[in-house]
Design a protein around this motif. Structure first.
Motif, PDB file in Angstrom:
ATOM      1  N   MET A 162     -27.422   1.434  -4.767  1.00 19.15           N
ATOM      2  CA  MET A 162     -28.071   2.434  -3.932  1.00 19.15           C
ATOM      3  C   MET A 162     -28.065   1.973  -2.471  1.00 19.15           C
ATOM      4  O   MET A 162     -28.264   0.794  -2.182  1.00 19.15           O
ATOM      5  N   ALA A 163     -27.873   2.920  -1.568  1.00 19.14           N
ATOM      6  CA  ALA A 163     -27.849   2.592  -0.149  1.00 19.14           C
ATOM      7  C   ALA A 163     -29.256   2.335   0.359  1.00 19.14           C
ATOM      8  O   ALA A 163     -30.229   2.887  -0.137  1.00 19.14           O
ATOM      9  N   ASN A 164     -29.342   1.480   1.374  1.00 14.47           N
ATOM     10  CA  ASN A 164     -30.625   1.231   2.011  1.00 14.47           C
ATOM     11  C   ASN A 164     -30.798   2.199   3.174  1.00 14.47           C
ATOM     12  O   ASN A 164     -29.835   2.750   3.704  1.00 14.47           O
ATOM     13  N   SER A 165     -32.049   2.398   3.598  1.00  8.80           N
ATOM     14  CA  SER A 165     -32.308   3.254   4.749  1.00  8.80           C
ATOM     15  C   SER A 165     -33.048   2.455   5.806  1.00  8.80           C
ATOM     16  O   SER A 165     -33.622   1.401   5.528  1.00  8.80           O
ATOM     17  N   LYS A 166     -33.052   2.982   7.025  1.00 14.01           N
ATOM     18  CA  LYS A 166     -33.698   2.279   8.135  1.00 14.01           C
ATOM     19  C   LYS A 166     -35.210   2.235   7.982  1.00 14.01           C
ATOM     20  O   LYS A 166     -35.891   1.508   8.710  1.00 14.01           O
ATOM     21  N   TYR A 167     -35.739   3.032   7.039  1.00 17.53           N
ATOM     22  CA  TYR A 167     -37.192   3.101   6.870  1.00 17.53           C
ATOM     23  C   TYR A 167     -37.730   2.059   5.892  1.00 17.53           C
ATOM     24  O   TYR A 167     -38.940   1.944   5.718  1.00 17.53           O
ATOM     25  N   GLU A 168     -36.853   1.300   5.268  1.00 12.98           N
ATOM     26  CA  GLU A 168     -37.310   0.410   4.201  1.00 12.98           C
ATOM     27  C   GLU A 168     -38.156  -0.757   4.700  1.00 12.98           C
ATOM     28  O   GLU A 168     -38.774  -1.459   3.895  1.00 12.98           O
ATOM     29  N   TYR A 169     -38.228  -0.955   6.009  1.00 11.44           N
ATOM     30  CA  TYR A 169     -39.072  -2.027   6.534  1.00 11.44           C
ATOM     31  C   TYR A 169     -40.536  -1.827   6.141  1.00 11.44           C
ATOM     32  O   TYR A 169     -41.317  -2.789   6.105  1.00 11.44           O
ATOM     33  N   VAL A 170     -40.925  -0.575   5.841  1.00 11.28           N
ATOM     34  CA  VAL A 170     -42.332  -0.305   5.521  1.00 11.28           C
ATOM     35  C   VAL A 170     -42.765  -1.027   4.248  1.00 11.28           C
ATOM     36  O   VAL A 170     -43.967  -1.197   4.007  1.00 11.28           O
ATOM     37  N   LYS A 171     -41.809  -1.466   3.433  1.00 19.88           N
ATOM     38  CA  LYS A 171     -42.167  -2.192   2.210  1.00 19.88           C
ATOM     39  C   LYS A 171     -42.904  -3.491   2.519  1.00 19.88           C
ATOM     40  O   LYS A 171     -43.641  -4.005   1.679  1.00 19.88           O
ATOM     41  N   PHE A 172     -42.711  -4.013   3.732  1.00 19.29           N
ATOM     42  CA  PHE A 172     -43.359  -5.278   4.081  1.00 19.29           C
ATOM     43  C   PHE A 172     -44.869  -5.125   4.287  1.00 19.29           C
ATOM     44  O   PHE A 172     -45.583  -6.118   4.404  1.00 19.29           O
ATOM     45  N   PHE A 173     -45.344  -3.882   4.339  1.00 21.48           N
ATOM     46  CA  PHE A 173     -46.785  -3.663   4.447  1.00 21.48           C
ATOM     47  C   PHE A 173     -47.470  -3.718   3.081  1.00 21.48           C
ATOM     48  O   PHE A 173     -48.694  -3.694   3.005  1.00 21.48           O
ATOM     49  N   GLU A 174     -46.675  -3.777   2.018  1.00 23.28           N
ATOM     50  CA  GLU A 174     -47.242  -3.838   0.676  1.00 23.28           C
ATOM     51  C   GLU A 174     -47.641  -5.272   0.361  1.00 23.28           C
ATOM     52  O   GLU A 174     -46.800  -6.165   0.320  1.00 23.28           O
ATOM     53  N   VAL A 175     -48.921  -5.481   0.172  1.00 22.95           N
ATOM     54  CA  VAL A 175     -49.453  -6.808  -0.138  1.00 22.95           C
ATOM     55  C   VAL A 175     -50.125  -6.738  -1.496  1.00 22.95           C
ATOM     56  O   VAL A 175     -50.993  -5.897  -1.724  1.00 22.95           O
ATOM     57  N   GLU A 176     -49.707  -7.611  -2.394  1.00 17.16           N
ATOM     58  CA  GLU A 176     -50.266  -7.602  -3.745  1.00 17.16           C
ATOM     59  C   GLU A 176     -51.470  -8.532  -3.834  1.00 17.16           C
ATOM     60  O   GLU A 176     -51.444  -9.657  -3.324  1.00 17.16           O
TER      61      GLU A 176
END
Length: 536
Positions: free
Chosen positions: A1-15
């Protein structure tokens, strides 16, 4: 699957993580169950059918999740204890850790689904009028002694509440007292006083009441003989298997009860001595609480668990089942009706994201409370609405979802998160449309995967058009762009006696299939407060 420029938002996910050797307890409690019990006319002070329904849900949890080895419940609450060696939702970092919100949300979601699924078994003549929901939270027991104290605390609370409620409802229903009068009589009454009141005024020996009410119920697996098949002559063939069984004891935290069960000793450990003194504040200190950052957008994202299998077992259409998506949308709209702090939601396939307003104080921004309430309500609604959407399909087993909470500090980053989900919707839908059309044309799944590997969006569009006569851009918007659900203001006009027309502003919840990446959508809906992406 291709990546998108918006995927940086995943770094806000903190477990949120719990490290071994903590013993994990997931405690679920009914959300506003006082009203629920009144609306559904539960018997007072105890409704045996309602308690047995809760017990059936607990059994289902033990059967579904092998890592849950012990449960204890009464009233509208249940506690589930995970085994010491649990790797439930484990991920590898430097040490093994457990993902808190996923664990608690999955269990409360499944419990809620089972509750609705089994409602008719226990209340065949009583319609379920609205979806029940539960809160869940994690208790991290640092040692076996803390777990022992926790269980003793919950069983003591069971006794105290049941004794008080028995007195209260006897005074109201048999003694002719008003609610306020009964409360005043019991205000300073001690345990002995309440026992005397029951005995002298109502001829009730408290110790003779049903142990289900006085002691609560615990479940854990034991080896039992079970019939696996029958011989030709009709004689049963039995095998030993581990099965969840119910137990009651006046002291489930006592050494005598606990240490005589090999399963508990093996999975959790033994109690070195009896628990003499209880300090509830000390025990509460082990409750895991994570408050979400103030003045940030909160997104609660829920995802279906094992929905590939669920969709296959329920024969959903591939690559998209419109009815299944409609059901998800119905549930999401109901969530917005229930939780006024949610201003926007976006969903695709088996996932939904709910955006809470930036200044929300819902449950004092406690992550576990917010996530569990939303995922539980969504799960209950999914089961309740199943027959409305799939009138000819049987729901074969309860679905469930996991949930997480993520904070986004600015409009721009929140918009990028939503854009990421919509881009992901397009990428997945385009791939799946190609994949399933190729499979239906005779290719195997492995051949199809190899065929599509490395293909770009333009190539997939050409494949669909040339091979199958499908113009991707003409497919339903719901499949290509996902579903956005939010409130809009409408004006309801009424005519006065004078003949003048008066308009009254109202809000309604709408579902749209639109491009939420473009600025024009947010400018068209200023009430969402996300049109501006830069601070003035």
């Amino acid at each position: 699957m291709a990546n998108s420029k918006y995927e940086y938002v995943k770094f806000f996910e903190v477990e949120d993580e719990v490290m071994p050797p903590n013993l994990i307890v997931v405690r679920i409690v009914g959300r506003d169950f006082r009203r629920f019990s009144e609306v559904h006319e539960f018997e007072k002070p105890n409704d045996e059918k309602a308690l047995k329904l809760m017990n059936q849900c607990a059994i289902a949890v033990l059967e579904e999740f092998p890592d849950v080895v012990f449960s204890y419940g009464y009233g509208d609450e249940y506690s589930f204890v995970l085994k010491k060696t649990s790797k439930f939702y484990q991920r590898r970092s430097r040490l093994y850790s457990l993902l808190i919100l996923k664990i608690s949300s999955v269990i409360v979601s499944f419990f809620s689904s089972v509750y609705v699924t089994k409602w008719k078994e226990f209340f065949p003549l009583n319609e379920l009028r609205y979806p029940p929901s539960f809160h869940s939270r994690i208790v991290c027991c640092a040692s076996i002694e803390v777990l022992q104290a926790y269980l003793a605390w919950r069983q003591k609370d069971c006794h105290v509440q049941n004794q008080y409620n028995t007195c209260f409802w006897c005074l109201v229903t048999k003694g002719g007292k008003t609610v306020m009068e009964a409360q005043e009589i019991l205000k300073d009454a001690k345990e002995h006083d309440r026992n005397e009141l029951l005995h002298q005024q109502f001829h009730i020996n408290y110790n003779d009441l049903n142990p289900l009410f006085r002691q609560g119920t615990c479940f854990f697996r034991t080896k039992v003989e079970d019939v696996v098949k029958y011989n030709e002559d009709g004689t049963p063939v039995k095998r030993l298997r581990r099965k969840a069984s119910d137990f009651r004891s006046e002291n489930i935290a006592g050494r005598r009860f606990w240490n005589e069960h090999a399963t508990l000793l093996k999975e959790l450990g033994g109690f070195p001595e009896d628990c003499i003194k209880l300090n509830p504040d000390y025990i509460r200190s082990f409750q895991f609480e994570s408050k979400l950052m103030p003045s940030t957008w909160i997104v609660i994202r829920i995802d279906g668990c094992h929905f590939h299998r669920f969709s296959e077992n329920h024969e959903f259409d591939k690559p998209n089942d419109k009815q299944a998506l409609d059901l998800m949308n119905l549930c999401a709209a109901a969530v917005l009706e229930e939780f006024q702090d949610i201003i926007f939601s976006y969903g695709v396939s088996d996932e939904y994201s709910f955006v809470l307003k930036k200044d929300s104080q819902l449950y004092q921004r406690r992550a576990s409370e917010i996530v569990s309430a939303i995922v539980s309500f969504f799960s209950s609604m999914y089961v309740m609405k199943w027959k409305d959407v799939f009138p000819e399909k049987e729901l074969k087993y309860p679905p469930y979802f996991d949930g997480r909470a993520v904070c986004y500090p600015s409009n721009e980053i929140l918009r990028d998160y939503l854009a990421w989900r919509q881009v992901d919707c397009h990428i997945n839908n385009q791939y799946n449309t190609c994949f399933w059309n190729l499979v239906k044309s005779g290719k195997s799944k492995s051949e199809t995967q190899s065929y599509l590997k490395g293909t770009q969006a333009r190539e997939k569009n050409e494949l669909l058009l040339k091979e199958f006569g499908i113009d991707y851009n003409m497919l339903p918007l719901m499949f290509r762009q996902g579903s956005s659900i939010f409130r809009v203001e409408t004006e309801n006009s009424s005519i006065l006696a004078s003949g003048n027309s008066v308009g009254k502003a109202q809000t309604k919840i709408v579902t749209e299939y639109c491009n939420i990446i473009e600025q024009s959508f947010w400018e068209a809906h200023p009430q969402l407060g996300l049109a501006a992406t830069r601070c003035p």
